[in-house]
Design an enzyme around this catalytic site. Structure first.
Site, PDB file in Angstrom:
ATOM      1  N   PRO A 114      64.619  -9.529   9.698  1.00 28.87           N
ATOM      2  CA  PRO A 114      64.718  -9.100  11.100  1.00 28.87           C
ATOM      3  C   PRO A 114      63.680  -8.016  11.369  1.00 28.87           C
ATOM      4  CG  PRO A 114      66.532  -8.189   9.815  1.00 28.87           C
ATOM      5  CD  PRO A 114      65.796  -9.128   8.916  1.00 28.87           C
TER       6      PRO A 114
ATOM      7  N   GLU B  42      66.704  -7.280  15.669  1.00 29.17           N
ATOM      8  CA  GLU B  42      68.039  -6.749  15.966  1.00 29.17           C
ATOM      9  C   GLU B  42      68.273  -6.808  17.480  1.00 29.17           C
ATOM     10  OE1 GLU B  42      70.487  -2.672  15.105  1.00 29.17           O
ATOM     11  OE2 GLU B  42      68.539  -2.476  16.025  1.00 29.17           O
TER      12      GLU B  42
ATOM     13  N   CYS C 130      69.378   0.169   9.806  1.00 30.28           N
ATOM     14  CA  CYS C 130      68.375   0.802  10.668  1.00 30.28           C
ATOM     15  C   CYS C 130      68.564   2.329  10.669  1.00 30.28           C
ATOM     16  CB  CYS C 130      68.481   0.261  12.104  1.00 30.28           C
ATOM     17  SG  CYS C 130      67.263   1.014  13.180  1.00 30.28           S
TER      18      CYS C 130
ATOM     19  N   LYS D 117      73.017  -6.677   6.382  1.00 31.23           N
ATOM     20  CA  LYS D 117      71.800  -6.180   5.734  1.00 31.23           C
ATOM     21  C   LYS D 117      71.936  -4.673   5.599  1.00 31.23           C
ATOM     22  CE  LYS D 117      66.756  -6.076   6.320  1.00 31.23           C
ATOM     23  NZ  LYS D 117      66.480  -4.805   7.003  1.00 31.23           N
TER      24      LYS D 117
HETATM   25  C1  FNR Z   1      61.932  -3.630  10.494  1.00 27.38           C
HETATM   26  N1  FNR Z   1      63.151  -3.640   9.826  1.00 27.38           N
HETATM   27  C2  FNR Z   1      64.298  -4.042  10.478  1.00 27.38           C
HETATM   28  N2  FNR Z   1      65.469  -4.196   9.790  1.00 27.38           N
HETATM   29  C3  FNR Z   1      66.570  -4.667  10.404  1.00 27.38           C
HETATM   30  O1  FNR Z   1      67.607  -4.830   9.745  1.00 27.38           O
HETATM   31  N3  FNR Z   1      66.541  -4.975  11.733  1.00 27.38           N
HETATM   32  C4  FNR Z   1      65.414  -4.845  12.480  1.00 27.38           C
HETATM   33  O2  FNR Z   1      65.410  -5.170  13.677  1.00 27.38           O
HETATM   34  C5  FNR Z   1      64.250  -4.319  11.859  1.00 27.38           C
HETATM   35  N4  FNR Z   1      63.080  -4.124  12.562  1.00 27.38           N
HETATM   36  C6  FNR Z   1      61.909  -3.869  11.895  1.00 27.38           C
HETATM   37  C7  FNR Z   1      60.690  -3.881  12.583  1.00 27.38           C
HETATM   38  C8  FNR Z   1      59.504  -3.732  11.895  1.00 27.38           C
HETATM   39  C9  FNR Z   1      58.196  -3.789  12.641  1.00 27.38           C
HETATM   40  C10 FNR Z   1      59.517  -3.509  10.496  1.00 27.38           C
HETATM   41  C11 FNR Z   1      58.229  -3.334   9.712  1.00 27.38           C
HETATM   42  C12 FNR Z   1      60.712  -3.445   9.822  1.00 27.38           C
HETATM   43  C13 FNR Z   1      63.197  -3.440   8.365  1.00 27.38           C
HETATM   44  C14 FNR Z   1      62.803  -4.727   7.641  1.00 27.38           C
HETATM   45  O3  FNR Z   1      63.651  -5.810   7.962  1.00 27.38           O
HETATM   46  C15 FNR Z   1      62.803  -4.524   6.111  1.00 27.38           C
HETATM   47  O4  FNR Z   1      64.078  -4.142   5.685  1.00 27.38           O
HETATM   48  C16 FNR Z   1      61.800  -3.479   5.639  1.00 27.38           C
HETATM   49  O5  FNR Z   1      60.565  -3.564   6.336  1.00 27.38           O
HETATM   50  C17 FNR Z   1      61.527  -3.616   4.142  1.00 27.38           C
HETATM   51  O6  FNR Z   1      61.077  -4.920   3.809  1.00 27.38           O
HETATM   52  P1  FNR Z   1      59.536  -5.280   3.542  1.00 27.38           P
HETATM   53  O7  FNR Z   1      58.748  -4.827   4.750  1.00 27.38           O
HETATM   54  O8  FNR Z   1      59.113  -4.492   2.337  1.00 27.38           O
HETATM   55  O9  FNR Z   1      59.483  -6.754   3.318  1.00 27.38           O
END
Ligand code: FNR
Length: 338
Positions: free
Chosen positions: A16, A41, A115, A154
């Site tokens: 997400p 989200e 988050c 998550k």
């Molecule tokens: C996120 N992440 C995130 N997590 C979540 O649970 N809901 C969300 O809406 C978001 N939004 C979001 C936007 C952007 C631009 C980023 C970069 C990250 C966190 C994401 O899902 C993830 O947990 C982390 O980025 C770590 O994973 P990666 O980036 O190492 O693969």
């Protein structure tokens, strides 16, 4: 006909991501090889003030905000059995109302418990739920007991390993189908290392699939995904930033050049009539430092989908689609009022 239940074993998943995980990016991720795609989200009250509408012109299903007419959530049949809608909520009743509203259009519901942003914490949503496990349990149980589609959550890890394992077992006891774990604590930022050894301990302890997340820095190519699986002991992996930067990371055939990814993304943006501002944001995150190039600077000055398409030689495609939509729109109207 009964729908096939989503299985979370051995899956490659688009994480997400707010503003990134809209329909064009999700469709692109599926094309490249993602098995499951999570929405950005979506906050419960925003979905609750939206209504469902089948869009005959785009062939999508739209949830439209009653107050300003904007699209809160756009989906389509192609992703119906693969899309998981992530809810931001702190309330079981509201969460269930939202989930019931979208149940027919999505394959699963996920609860955001990771988050760390202030608006989430103030609203007792996201990572705030890590400190209020009884509220999270109530939300998850309510969803599991009343939905026909699987429920997941998550989380981030806690600073203490035993407390993390305890929390994971508690969440598992609600009947959720899988749990995605980002191997960083609330206070850790992306530059901190991901605690892969904690993910391994969680996967050893739980019986449901544990989806490893947080590895984008270690994942530059497709084969790195298998390494991440091995290190974490999880057989499902969820990618956020690696996919945001180059969505073809999901492809077994290897990474595609940035230009190809942008073109394919843009076509979906046109097909989905994606707002130019969102399209621009996603392309900016693919271009990154390339925004300084001549093309990059032209791109930053563009405002419409047509202007963006023009930069990647997709003007004809954009115009053709626009014409098709206009004709379909007219047809749609004449059917309503002959
Ligand atoms: C996120 N992440 C995130 N997590 C979540 O649970 N809901 C969300 O809406 C978001 N939004 C979001 C936007 C952007 C631009 C980023 C970069 C990250 C966190 C994401 O899902 C993830 O947990 C982390 O980025 C770590 O994973 P990666 O980036 O190492 O693969």
């Amino acid at each position: 006909m009964e729908r096939k239940r989503l299985n979370y074993e051995n899956k490659l998943i688009l994480a997400p991501m707010v503003r990134i995980g809209t329909l064009p990016m999700r469709l692109l991720a599926l094309d490249y090889g993602a098995d499951i795609v999570y929405t950005e989200e979506l906050i419960d009250w925003k979905l609750l003030r939206s209504f469902r509408r089948e869009n005959d012109v785009l062939e999508t299903i739209d949830y439209i905000d009653k107050t300003d007419g904007t699209v809160t959530f756009r989906t389509c049949l192609r992703e119906r059995d693969k899309v998981v809608l992530q809810i931001g909520t702190c309330d079981a009743t509201r969460a269930l109302k939202v989930a019931k509203m979208v149940e027919q259009d999505v394959a699963g519901i996920d609860l955001n418990m990771g988050c760390p942003k202030l608006f989430s914490l103030v609203g007792k949503m996201g990572a705030a739920l890590l400190g209020e496990p009884e509220i999270a349990v109530n939300i998850l149980k309510t969803l599991v007991d009343n939905l026909s589609i699987p429920v997941t959550c998550k989380i981030r890890i806690l600073p203490d390993l035993d407390k993390t394992l305890e929390l994971c077992e508690l969440l598992q006891s609600t009947g959720i189908s899988a749990i995605a774990v980002h191997g960083r604590t609330i206070n850790e930022r992306p530059q901190h290392i991901n605690r892969n050894e904690v993910l391994r301990k969680i996967s050893e302890r739980l019986s449901i699939p544990v989806i490893a997340n947080g590895g984008s820095k270690e994942i530059q190519k497709y084969s790195d995904i298998s390494k991440f699986k091995e290190i974490t002991g999880c057989n499902s992996v969820m990618l956020a930033r690696a996919a945001e930067w180059n969505c073809s990371i999901f492809s077994k055939e290897g990474l595609l050049p940035m230009e190809d990814v942008i073109k394919s993304y843009l076509k979906y943006a046109v097909d989905c009539d994606n707002p130019p501002s969102n399209t621009k944001y996603c392309i900016q995150n693919i271009l990154r430092e390339q925004q300084e190039s001549t093309l990059g600077r032209k791109f930053l000055n563009s405002q419409t989908l047509e202007q963006i398409c023009d930069l990647w030689a997709l003007s004809d495609y954009c115009q053709l689609k626009k014409k098709e939509f206009e004709e379909k729109g007219l047809l749609g109207r004449s059917q309503v009022s002959p």
